[in-house]
Write an enzyme that holds these catalytic residues in place. Structure first.
Site, PDB file in Angstrom:
ATOM      1  NE  ARG A  38      34.823  29.260  48.313  1.00 25.83           N
ATOM      2  CZ  ARG A  38      35.388  28.989  49.491  1.00 25.83           C
ATOM      3  NH1 ARG A  38      35.013  27.942  50.170  1.00 25.83           N
ATOM      4  NH2 ARG A  38      36.320  29.779  50.013  1.00 25.83           N
ATOM      5  CB  THR A  39      37.064  31.121  41.711  1.00 29.52           C
ATOM      6  OG1 THR A  39      36.127  31.766  42.566  1.00 29.52           O
ATOM      7  CG2 THR A  39      36.879  31.606  40.294  1.00 29.52           C
ATOM      8  CE  LYS A  92      63.432  32.993  35.595  1.00 27.72           C
ATOM      9  NZ  LYS A  92      63.581  32.273  34.320  1.00 27.72           N
ATOM     10  NE  ARG A 108      39.761  34.997  41.851  1.00 26.51           N
ATOM     11  CZ  ARG A 108      38.994  34.607  42.874  1.00 26.51           C
ATOM     12  NH1 ARG A 108      39.533  34.353  44.042  1.00 26.51           N
ATOM     13  NH2 ARG A 108      37.706  34.452  42.724  1.00 26.51           N
ATOM     14  CG  HIS A 152      33.956  36.804  40.789  1.00 23.71           C
ATOM     15  ND1 HIS A 152      34.202  35.805  39.863  1.00 23.71           N
ATOM     16  CD2 HIS A 152      34.353  36.305  41.997  1.00 23.71           C
ATOM     17  CE1 HIS A 152      34.695  34.761  40.485  1.00 23.71           C
ATOM     18  NE2 HIS A 152      34.811  35.028  41.776  1.00 23.71           N
TER      19      HIS A 152
HETATM   20  C1  NCD Z   1      34.798  35.993  46.136  1.00 27.27           C
HETATM   21  C2  NCD Z   1      35.868  36.772  45.406  1.00 27.27           C
HETATM   22  O1  NCD Z   1      36.994  36.285  45.226  1.00 27.27           O
HETATM   23  O2  NCD Z   1      35.546  37.870  44.983  1.00 27.27           O
HETATM   24  N1  NCD Z   1      35.168  34.655  46.349  1.00 27.27           N
HETATM   25  C3  NCD Z   1      34.820  33.754  45.378  1.00 27.27           C
HETATM   26  O3  NCD Z   1      35.249  33.844  44.254  1.00 27.27           O
HETATM   27  N2  NCD Z   1      33.948  32.803  45.716  1.00 27.27           N
HETATM   28  C4  NCD Z   1      34.323  36.639  47.372  1.00 27.27           C
HETATM   29  C5  NCD Z   1      35.321  36.955  48.460  1.00 27.27           C
HETATM   30  O4  NCD Z   1      36.517  36.699  48.334  1.00 27.27           O
HETATM   31  O5  NCD Z   1      34.861  37.471  49.478  1.00 27.27           O
END
Ligand code: NCD
Length: 359
Positions: free
Chosen positions: A89-90, A118, A139, A172
Site C-alpha cells: 500500500r505505501t 555490490k 522506506r 511512519h
Molecule cells: C505498516 C508498516 O509498514 O509499518 N504498513 C503500512 O505501511 N500500511 C504496518 C505493518 O506493516 O504492520
C-alpha cells in the site's frame, strides 16, 4: 528560518524532534515540510490544510479535465521510490499520488537489483538517486536513515526532499497522516475528532504507525488514547512520555472488549514478528485476546470506526469486512489522496491547487 546547512549532523541529530522541525520546513511558513521525516512536523493548522488539500484533489480528480489539470501540476518533476523493506500500500499509494500530480517515477524495491548488492552503502545509493530525481520517497529498516539522508542531501550540491515512508520500528509519518485524514472524514459530520477516544490494539511496542499516530492525535483537543496489548508488546515509554508531557489522558489495558465499549475508533495492528530474534519470540506471546471479531463488533458504538494500517493477518475477523464501521478499505484509498496533498505541498503547489478554477 534555520536551515540544515547551518548545522552539523552531530548538532542536528542531538536535538529533540520538535526542535528539529523548523530545519526541515520549506521556509515559507515554518511548518510546511520540505523533508518529511516524523509526525512532530505536523501541527493542527497544517493537518487541517493538508486534509482540505486532499479533499480538493479528490474532487478535482473526478472529471477528466480536472484529472488532466492535476497531471500538469508537477509534470516537470521526477520522484524516486526507494523501498528496501516490503510494502504494498505505501509503495502503490505514493506511486499513484505521484501519477495524479504528473510526476514521473523510478523505483528500487529490492537491493538485489541495485548496486547495494555490490556493496554500495544506503547513503551512496540515496546520493545517486538525488542525481536523477527531484524527490526521494524511501522506506528502510534502518531507523534514522531518512533523517541522515535529509541532512546529507541538504548539504550536497543537489538538495532534494526526502519523504519517509517508514523508518525501522520508529516512525511512519505519512501513514499517520492518512489515519488522521480517515478519522477527520469519519467524524466530520458528527462533531469532529476532538474529544474522541481512540483505542490502539496489537503490537504497540514495535508498530511504527502507532508511535506516529499517537503523536498526531495530541494535536487534537481532548482525544483520549487507550493502549490494549499483551504486556510484552505494550506501548513503549517514549510514546507515553510524550502523552505525559502534553497532559493527554491515556491508559494501558489488557482488555479489548472493555476498551471497545469506550471507543470511537479502534486501531488494530498486526504482530510485527519480522523484528523477532532467531528464537521467534512473538510465537510464545498469547495474542488470542487481542483480536477484533463479531463479539467486539457487537460492542462498538453505532458511529464508531475500525481501522488498520494493513497488512492484516487474523487480528480483524473477515466477518467485520462488510460492516459500515470497517474503515480500513477507505483508509487505504485515503492514503493516496493525502500523500498527493503532501507531495503537492512539499513542492509549493498548495495554493495553486486550492485556488484553481475547478469547482
Ligand atoms: C505498516 C508498516 O509498514 O509499518 N504498513 C503500512 O505501511 N500500511 C504496518 C505493518 O506493516 O504492520
Amino acid at each position: 528560518m534555520p536551515r540544515l546547512t547551518d548545522i552539523t549532523w552531530d548538532e542536528f541529530s542531538a536535538m529533540g524532534l520538535e526542535e528539529k522541525t523548523p530545519y526541515l520546513s520549506r521556509g515559507d511558513d515554518g511548518m510546511t515540510p520540505y523533508h518529511t521525516l516524523f509526525a512532530q512536523q505536523f501541527d493542527r493548522p497544517l493537518l487541517e490544510r493538508l486534509c482540505e488539500l486532499a479533499n480538493r484533489i479528490r474532487f478535482i480528480n473526478k472529471s477528466r479535465e480536472g484529472a488532466m489539470y492535476l497531471k500538469s501540476v508537477l509534470a516537470h518533476k521526477r520522484a524516486m521510490l526507494y523501498f528496501s523493506q516490503p510494502s504494498s500500500r505505501t509503495f502503490l499509494s505514493h506511486l499513484a499520488a505521484c501519477q495524479i500530480l504528473g510526476l514521473t517515477t523510478g523505483s528500487v524495491r529490492d537491493a538485489a537489483t541495485s548496486s547495494e548488492f555490490k556493496g554500495e552503502s544506503n547513503e551512496d545509493s540515496v546520493r545517486t538517486f538525488s542525481s536523477y530525481f527531484d524527490m526521494i520517497i524511501m522506506r528502510s529498516p534502518r531507523q534514522g536513515l531518512a533523517e541522515k539522508m535529509a541532512w546529507e542531501l541538504s548539504n550536497s550540491s543537489r538538495p532534494v526532499p526526502i519523504l519517509n515512508a517508514g523508518s525501522g520500528k520508529d516512525q511512519h509519518p505519512t501513514q499517520a497522516l492518512l489515519d488522521i485524514y480517515t478519522l477527520v472524514r469519519s467524524f466530520e459530520t458528527k462533531g469532529g475528532l476532538d474529544g474522541r477516544t481512540v483505542v490502539f490494539c496489537g503490537d504497540l511496542l514495535r508498530g511504527r504507525t502507532v508511535r506516529s499516530l499517537s503523536y498526531l492525535l495530541t494535536r487534537f483537543d481532548g482525544v483520549r488514547q487507550i493502549f490494549v496489548a499483551p504486556r510484552e508488546l505494550q506501548v513503549p515509554d517514549d510514546v507515553t512520555a510524550v502523552l505525559d508531557a502534553k497532559g493527554v489522558e491515556y491508559s494501558l489495558s489488557g482488555n479489548l472488549k472493555a476498551a471497545v465499549k469506550e471507543a470511537d475508533a479502534v486501531y488494530m495492528t498486526r504482530i510485527q514478528d519480522e523484528w523477532d530474534g532467531t528464537k521467534g519470540e512473538s510465537a510464545a506471546i498469547d495474542t488470542t485476546h487481542f483480536k477484533f471479531g463479531a463479539e467486539e463488533l457487537a460492542l462498538l458504538k453505532s458511529d464508531g470506526v475500525i481501522m488498520h494500517p494493513l497488512p492484516r493477518r487474523d487480528e480483524i475477523a473477515l466477518c467485520c469486512d462488510h460492516d459500515p464501521r470497517a474503515m480500513y478499505w477507505r483508509q487505504m484509498r485515503n492514503g493516496m489522496w493525502i500523500r498527493a496533498a503532501l507531495i503537492a505541498a512539499v513542492f509549493g503547489c498548495e495554493r495553486t491547487i486550492m485556488e484553481c478554477g475547478y469547482r
